[in-house]
Scaffold this motif. Structure first.
Motif, mmCIF file in Angstrom:
data_model
loop_
_atom_site.group_PDB
_atom_site.id
_atom_site.type_symbol
_atom_site.label_atom_id
_atom_site.label_comp_id
_atom_site.label_asym_id
_atom_site.label_seq_id
_atom_site.Cartn_x
_atom_site.Cartn_y
_atom_site.Cartn_z
ATOM 1 N N VAL A 20 0.829 -1.208 0.000
ATOM 2 C CA VAL A 20 0.000 0.000 0.000
ATOM 3 C C VAL A 20 0.868 1.265 0.000
ATOM 4 C CG1 VAL A 20 -1.556 1.393 1.434
ATOM 5 C CG2 VAL A 20 -2.055 -1.027 1.013
ATOM 6 N N THR A 21 0.564 2.144 -0.929
ATOM 7 C CA THR A 21 1.165 3.475 -0.953
ATOM 8 C C THR A 21 0.053 4.510 -0.850
ATOM 9 O OG1 THR A 21 1.033 3.867 -3.356
ATOM 10 C CG2 THR A 21 2.939 2.618 -2.544
ATOM 11 N N ARG A 22 0.420 5.684 -0.339
ATOM 12 C CA ARG A 22 -0.526 6.810 -0.328
ATOM 13 C C ARG A 22 0.252 8.070 -0.604
ATOM 14 N NH1 ARG A 22 -3.848 9.792 -1.764
ATOM 15 N NH2 ARG A 22 -5.844 10.281 -0.758
ATOM 16 N N THR A 23 -0.113 8.736 -1.702
ATOM 17 C CA THR A 23 0.568 9.952 -2.141
ATOM 18 C C THR A 23 -0.414 11.111 -2.139
ATOM 19 O OG1 THR A 23 2.035 8.627 -3.547
ATOM 20 C CG2 THR A 23 1.915 10.988 -4.001
ATOM 21 N N TYR A 24 0.029 12.251 -1.634
ATOM 22 C CA TYR A 24 -0.774 13.470 -1.634
ATOM 23 C C TYR A 24 -0.073 14.534 -2.463
ATOM 24 C CZ TYR A 24 -2.921 11.260 2.464
ATOM 25 O OH TYR A 24 -3.549 10.372 3.304
ATOM 26 N N GLY A 25 -0.845 15.337 -3.196
ATOM 27 C CA GLY A 25 -0.276 16.433 -3.979
ATOM 28 C C GLY A 25 0.357 15.958 -5.267
ATOM 29 N N GLN A 26 0.923 16.909 -5.990
ATOM 30 C CA GLN A 26 1.558 16.623 -7.276
ATOM 31 C C GLN A 26 2.810 17.471 -7.437
ATOM 32 O OE1 GLN A 26 -1.169 17.021 -10.557
ATOM 33 N NE2 GLN A 26 -2.832 15.930 -9.524
ATOM 34 N N LYS A 57 1.874 6.668 10.344
ATOM 35 C CA LYS A 57 0.999 5.852 11.192
ATOM 36 C C LYS A 57 -0.462 6.308 11.122
ATOM 37 C CE LYS A 57 1.934 8.294 15.569
ATOM 38 N NZ LYS A 57 2.674 9.414 14.960
ATOM 39 N N SER A 58 -0.685 7.619 11.081
ATOM 40 C CA SER A 58 -2.068 8.113 11.001
ATOM 41 C C SER A 58 -2.675 7.835 9.637
ATOM 42 C CB SER A 58 -2.110 9.616 11.309
ATOM 43 O OG SER A 58 -1.739 9.856 12.653
ATOM 44 N N THR A 59 -1.873 7.942 8.590
ATOM 45 C CA THR A 59 -2.360 7.609 7.253
ATOM 46 C C THR A 59 -2.722 6.137 7.172
ATOM 47 O OG1 THR A 59 -0.956 9.330 6.277
ATOM 48 C CG2 THR A 59 -1.803 7.637 4.784
ATOM 49 N N ALA A 60 -1.898 5.296 7.778
ATOM 50 C CA ALA A 60 -2.195 3.863 7.802
ATOM 51 C C ALA A 60 -3.495 3.602 8.558
ATOM 52 C CB ALA A 60 -1.041 3.094 8.448
ATOM 53 N N MET A 61 -3.691 4.289 9.700
ATOM 54 C CA MET A 61 -4.920 4.113 10.469
ATOM 55 C C MET A 61 -6.134 4.581 9.677
ATOM 56 S SD MET A 61 -6.218 3.017 13.283
ATOM 57 C CE MET A 61 -5.580 3.143 14.936
ATOM 58 N N ASN A 62 -6.017 5.716 8.983
ATOM 59 C CA ASN A 62 -7.131 6.206 8.172
ATOM 60 C C ASN A 62 -7.464 5.238 7.046
ATOM 61 O OD1 ASN A 62 -7.444 8.532 9.684
ATOM 62 N ND2 ASN A 62 -6.156 9.778 8.359
ATOM 63 N N THR A 63 -6.436 4.601 6.502
ATOM 64 C CA THR A 63 -6.667 3.602 5.454
ATOM 65 C C THR A 63 -7.375 2.389 6.032
ATOM 66 O OG1 THR A 63 -4.690 4.342 4.256
ATOM 67 C CG2 THR A 63 -5.534 2.144 3.731
ATOM 68 N N LEU A 64 -6.891 1.899 7.171
ATOM 69 C CA LEU A 64 -7.516 0.735 7.813
ATOM 70 C C LEU A 64 -8.957 1.023 8.210
ATOM 71 C CD1 LEU A 64 -4.474 -0.291 10.032
ATOM 72 C CD2 LEU A 64 -5.375 -1.593 8.101
ATOM 73 N N GLY A 65 -9.244 2.283 8.562
ATOM 74 C CA GLY A 65 -10.591 2.669 8.968
ATOM 75 C C GLY A 65 -11.485 3.063 7.809
ATOM 76 N N CYS A 66 -11.008 2.881 6.580
ATOM 77 C CA CYS A 66 -11.788 3.224 5.374
ATOM 78 C C CYS A 66 -12.129 4.706 5.319
ATOM 79 C CB CYS A 66 -13.064 2.389 5.288
ATOM 80 S SG CYS A 66 -12.781 0.626 5.200
ATOM 81 N N LEU A 67 -11.304 5.534 5.959
ATOM 82 C CA LEU A 67 -11.465 6.980 5.866
ATOM 83 C C LEU A 67 -10.608 7.551 4.744
ATOM 84 C CD1 LEU A 67 -11.272 7.727 9.699
ATOM 85 C CD2 LEU A 67 -13.335 7.596 8.289
ATOM 86 N N ASP A 68 -9.706 6.749 4.221
ATOM 87 C CA ASP A 68 -8.832 7.129 3.112
ATOM 88 C C ASP A 68 -8.613 5.884 2.254
ATOM 89 O OD1 ASP A 68 -7.210 8.608 1.464
ATOM 90 O OD2 ASP A 68 -5.722 9.118 2.986
ATOM 91 N N THR A 69 -8.162 6.070 1.032
ATOM 92 C CA THR A 69 -7.942 4.942 0.122
ATOM 93 C C THR A 69 -6.500 4.929 -0.360
ATOM 94 O OG1 THR A 69 -8.718 6.300 -1.724
ATOM 95 C CG2 THR A 69 -10.329 4.860 -0.676
ATOM 96 N N PRO A 70 -5.939 3.749 -0.610
ATOM 97 C CA PRO A 70 -4.560 3.684 -1.115
ATOM 98 C C PRO A 70 -4.429 4.314 -2.502
ATOM 99 C CG PRO A 70 -5.328 1.523 -0.343
ATOM 100 C CD PRO A 70 -6.521 2.406 -0.419
ATOM 101 N N THR A 71 -3.272 4.902 -2.761
ATOM 102 C CA THR A 71 -2.970 5.340 -4.128
ATOM 103 C C THR A 71 -2.685 4.124 -4.997
ATOM 104 O OG1 THR A 71 -2.046 7.412 -3.275
ATOM 105 C CG2 THR A 71 -1.451 6.791 -5.526
#
Length: 253
Positions: A20-26, A57-71
């Motif tokens: 799992v990766t999560r990228t913000y911005g460009q 760690k917070s991004t991982a938690m948000n992903t696990l909680g379905c509050l965010d999605t992996p890139t």
């Protein structure tokens, strides 16, 4: 090897992250919060997620909680590919399988403990009678029987967090996600909340995932996962989780 052992060995984990990766911005402002995370969580586990600010760690938690999605990468919950679900489907997963506890208690200030705990069931369309029974049961589980009609202002910080936990478990979730649940509490109240989370895990079989920066709180977990710079630096079992009651009893005797 017995058939039962073979079946257990082949059973998929409750939760699995694969690359799992999560990228913000460009461009020049791009931030890669997660950089290829692999993580397996079995049903009944109690995992403390640690790491410095900005570690992921917070991004991982948000992903696990379905509050965010992996890139990129895969997130499986009970074998279902969460990363392929739409927003409404993820909301249904949260509503029926996940409970959330935060550092700030997020209670409605002019509303009783009972009514605060009933809220998730109201959103699910449960009857008033069913809501009352379930909320009373959840408040009893967290040791607040007799406080049902108190507002947050009439409760201590520790009691308010117990109401928040009751609200999180009233739907009988499979997983409880706790984000710095003791961050606003003193040492004694923190230990009481950790003891409660431990009881929900051991006695009621709820899988607990907890973000914390406090080693003393992480010591209650069965397993400690540490993030650094968007990757998992270490993932270790805790062979001797803290048991405060046991320690207190030894001190007395």
């Amino acid at each position: 090897m017995s058939t039962a052992t073979t079946v257990n060995a082949m059973a998929p984990p409750l939760i699995e992250l694969r690359g799992v990766t999560r990228t913000y911005g460009q461009g020049a402002t791009v931030l890669q919060a997660l950089k290829g995370v692999d993580l397996r969580i079995e049903a009944g586990d109690f995992v403390a997620i640690m790491g410095p600010s900005g570690s992921g760690k917070s991004t991982a938690m948000n992903t696990l909680g379905c509050l965010d999605t992996p890139t990129t990468g895969e997130y499986l919950f009970q074998g279902v590919h969460v990363e392929t679900l739409g927003r409404d489907q993820r909301a249904q997963l949260r509503r029926h399988y996940l409970g959330f506890v935060f550092q700030g208690f997020h209670l409605l200030p002019r509303t009783s403990a009972q009514e605060n705990v009933e809220l998730p069931l109201l959103y699910r369309g449960e009857s008033a009678s069913a809501r009352r029974k379930a909320a009373s049961r959840a408040l009893e589980q967290v040791g607040l029987q007799g406080r049902e009609h108190h507002t947050p202002a009439e409760l201590s910080g520790g009691q308010q967090q117990r109401v928040a936990i009751a609200r999180a478990i009233v739907t009988e979730p499979t997983v409880l996600l706790a984000d710095e649940p003791t961050g606003n509490l003193d040492t004694q109240r923190s230990a009481e909340i950790m003891e409660l989370l431990q009881d929900l895990n051991v006695q009621h079989g709820i899988t607990v995932l907890m973000v914390t920066h406090e080693p003393d709180m992480a010591a209650y977990a069965k397993r400690i996962v540490r993030f650094v710079d968007g990757v998992i630096e270490s993932d270790v079992q805790n062979p001797h989780p803290v048991r405060r009651h046991a320690a207190s009893q030894e001190a007395v005797h």
